[in-house]
Enzyme design. Structure first.
Site: not given
Length: 213
Positions: A102, A32
């Site tokens: 993301c 992430h």
């Protein structure tokens, strides 16, 4: 130190699996990421769209490293405006685990602010998985391992306090277990439990799809 009129742009990278400790050396892993600009970390997730959290404390992930990407030629307010301009291209219902996640958002932010991409390893596993997207359940590709609770709300007139709901995620183990955390009030605990169940289910199906590829 940044010179006058310039704003530091920092990429914060997080681990989503313990296996990253071994996969990272091969240029792979499930990560992430978010971009720290002016004391707020900007990221993207399904539902929330573009959101902010406290730097290095994304909910549901374990912080790995900060990468100094460079300096934006302008103030943090100018940088926030540039990020806000991306809202139409990164709405919550447009999220896709493989093709618009993301990391693709972080990449677009760095391209917009600095004209350079993020390191390729950060999103490589999703890029490779995109070639097999037709084999994955549609509901899987729309689930974000890290979710945002508070959408971005830029204040162009002055620096605002970060808007976030931080839990300091502890990640997941290879067997899918989650380290124990300090109990919180019932309402917060219920919401956190639901988020964690969705994240674990998404990552389990994602890992299975990689094993079968």
């Amino acid at each position: 130190m940044a010179s006058k009129g310039k704003t530091a742009v920092i990429l914060n990278v997080y681990d989503l699996m313990e296996a990253n400790a071994y996969m990272h050396g091969l240029g792979l892993g499930a990560f992430h990421s978010g971009v720290d600009v002016g004391g707020d970390e900007f990221s993207f997730a399904g539902g929330a769209g573009i959101f902010t959290c406290r730097p290095k404390q994304a909910d549901g992930a374990v912080f790995r490293e900060s990468i100094h990407m460079g300096y934006f030629d302008g103030s943090s307010v100018d940088a926030r405006r540039a990020i806000e301009d991306l809202r139409q291209d990164f709405q919550g219902n447009q999220y896709n685990l493989l093709t618009k996640n993301c990391n693709t958002f972080s990449n677009e932010v760095c391209l917009r602010l600095l004209g350079i991409p993020i390191p390729s390893y950060v999103n490589r596993i999703a890029y490779l998985g995109s070639f097999l997207s037709c084999l994955l359940p549609r509901e899987l590709t729309g689930q974000a391992p890290v979710e945002g609770d508070t959408p971005i709300a830029c204040n162009h007139s002055s620096h605002r306090a970060p808007s976030y709901k931080s839990f300091g995620g502890s990640g997941i183990s290879l067997n899918g277990s989650v380290p124990k955390t300090t109990p919180s009030p019932a309402t917060d605990e219920d919401a956190a439990t639901r988020r964690e169940k969705r994240r674990l289910a998404a990552m389990k199906r994602f890992e299975q799809s990689q094993e079968g590829s």
